[in-house]
Design a protein around this motif. Structure first.
Motif: not given
Length: 539
Positions: A43-55, A469-480, A482-483
């Motif tokens: 949920v956090a990965v999905n929300a951050l992906m959307v909420l980071s987009m306006p900026k 390990a899913w959390g690790v994959a989600g964090a890597v996906l988020l950094i790559g 949205v970062g």
């Protein structure tokens, strides 16, 4: 009239619903406790992906002229419409819904199907559900608890999106939040039907994911043919419904009725099917032997168990490569005159020409998705162990390392296969630079292997925490993902193994970081296997 004076038939009619749902609350609390890591991370990965987009969009399309040019480009560029969908308004909220709405809906769908399958068919396949059902638990309570867990995940996601985007328009934020959560529930109820049809949790996940892939293809085909989402193919896809909800652009609230109707109809079918089968059984049972081929080794057994998954991922990666390769020229034309967009793609893909930068960024995204495959494949070891199927194998003349090596060969070898097929797909779709594109795809493999190595380490050292390990994959996906759009510091990007890879094609090849990642992956796998040899097998 009291319950005692009712006929037996009337008493059954009055108590039937509550009897079939007995224990739902306890099972729901247990499900949420088990998913206290997985659901928040997704949920956090999905929300951050959307909420980071306006900026990000503010920096890319900060002027009215730039936004007007974007709308014109999307109207005349079917390749990008197939990838992202049409854009209906030039407001910041509408551009956010256009840029990430479909992908957020797909990610909500993945989260939902994983949750439902985990708390229904997974429990039955492991034998735990039969033990639970021997108590005061109704026939439909496990299915209800699984669906309610998906409801909780999607409701939290919707609340985060509405709160985070309310500043761009309250009604638009509400429409987008409800639409994304609704798509998640459409696939949650679809998974609820599929788990009644198959005895295998892995097959249930694969079939529901295939339905999601078909929905994405239908939407993409429809959007490439129409610039306003009016194609019949678009309307056949739940992702197309999300698009046609038109959040922040004169919302079509009646589209939510389609979502609600689909959820209600699929849930009703799932409940009927659940009431007509025994625990552990299915309407499409697995055929008993004889097994074809040789299963004389642990590796052969691992291949038999994972070959369907490898085939499905392989087809998906090749087709994605073809699609992304085919739209390379169109994407380059879109951002060629936009300095901010060029900067973002070059930040993701290197400092070369815009076409090479786009190819490099798309290849990098495919590498990030491959990290999800390697985690899923490595955790098959955890599934076999907790289901009790590993113990009979290890009781024979098969050591733990040989047993684990069979599955890890499929996991790590499968990564190389997926990236090779991605490169061939890009080459087929783009038609040029075959060698450089293949090299760019294969250079992603060491970074994916590092993520897989972390999964092996978690499984070996702390099996109960292997799902982290899913959390690790989600964090890597988020950094790559949205970062680069948020222009985060390089130190944050370097937390991901993908941040150290050379940006190919177009950039210089740097062997040092690649070799370091390879050594790190080997060390992580070795440490995980060493821990597996020392600990007890889970029973």
């Amino acid at each position: 009239m009291t319950a005692a004076t009712l006929s037996p038939h009337a008493r059954n009619a009055r108590t039937g619903g509550s009897r079939h749902l007995a224990g739902t609350g306890v099972l729901l609390r247990f499900a949420l406790r088990r998913d206290r890591v997985m659901i928040p991370v997704w949920v956090a990965v999905n929300a951050l992906m959307v909420l980071s987009m306006p900026k990000s969009l503010t920096s890319l399309y900060g002027t009215a002229a730039a936004r007007a040019d974007l709308l014109h480009q999307m109207d005349t560029n079917p390749s990008l419409r197939a990838l992202i969908g049409p854009v209906f308004d030039d407001s910041l909220g509408a551009l956010t819904a256009w840029r990430v709405g479909i992908y957020a809906g797909a990610l909500a769908a993945v989260t939902s199907l994983l949750v439902v399958v985990r708390h229904t068919r997974d429990e039955e396949e492991s034998g735990r559900q039969e033990l639970v059902s021997s108590g005061m638990v109704g026939r439909r309570a496990p299915l209800t608890a699984g669906l309610l867990a998906a409801v909780v995940a999607n409701a939290v996601l919707a609340l985060l999106l509405v709160a985070g985007l309310a500043g761009h328009g309250g009604l638009g934020a509400l429409a987008l939040g409800l639409g994304i959560a609704g798509v998640g529930m459409v696939f949650a109820t679809a998974a609820a039907i599929v788990v009644q049809l198959t005895e295998s949790a892995r097959l249930a996940r694969g079939l529901t994911a295939a339905v999601l892939g078909a929905a994405f293809v239908l939407r993409a085909a429809g959007d490439s043919a129409s610039d306003d989402g009016s194609s019949v193919l678009t309307w056949l896809s739940p992702l197309g419904w999300l698009e046609n909800l038109r959040a922040f652009a004169d919302e079509r609230w009646w589209v939510l009725l389609l979502v609600a109707a689909a959820v209600a109809a699929q849930a009703a079918v799932a409940y009927v099917l659940a009431g007509r089968r025994d625990t552990g059984m299915s309407f499409l049972p697995t055929l008993p032997g004889p097994a074809r081929g040789r299963l004389g080794t642990a590796g052969a057994l691992a291949w038999r168990l994972q070959r369907g998954s490898v085939l499905g991922w392989s087809i998906g990666f090749f087709l994605a490569g073809v699609v992304y390769g085919g739209m390379t020229d169109g994407a380059a034309d879109l951002v060629r005159d936009n300095k901010q967009a060029r900067d973002m793609f070059e930040r993701m893909g290197g400092q070369s020409g815009i076409t090479d930068a786009f190819l490099a960024s798309m290849v990098g995204i495919m590498g990030l998705v491959a990290a999800l495959y390697v985690v899923s494949s490595v955790l098959r070891l955890y599934g076999e162990e907790t289901a009790g199927r590993a113990e009979p194998v290890l009781a024979g003349a098969v050591g733990r390392l040989r047993w684990a090596a069979g599955h890890l060969t499929i996991a790590f070898g499968g990564v190389a296969l997926l990236m090779l097929l991605t490169g061939l797909g890009f080459a087929a779709g783009y038609g040029r630079q075959v060698g450089p594109i293949l090299g760019a795809c294969l250079v992603q493999v060491p970074a994916v292997w590092v993520v897989g190595g972390l999964a092996v380490l978690l499984y070996g050292v702390l099996p109960r925490g292997a799902m982290a390990a899913w959390g690790v994959a989600g964090a890597v996906l988020l950094i790559g993902w949205v970062g680069p759009a948020l222009d985060v510091p390089q130190a944050v990007l370097d937390l991901s193994p993908f941040g150290h890879l050379p940006k190919l094609p177009g950039g210089p090849m740097r062997w040092g970081p690649v070799l370091v990642l390879l050594v790190l992956a080997v060390a992580l796998v070795g440490a995980g296997l060493a821990a597996l040899r020392r600990r007890d097998v889970t029973t």
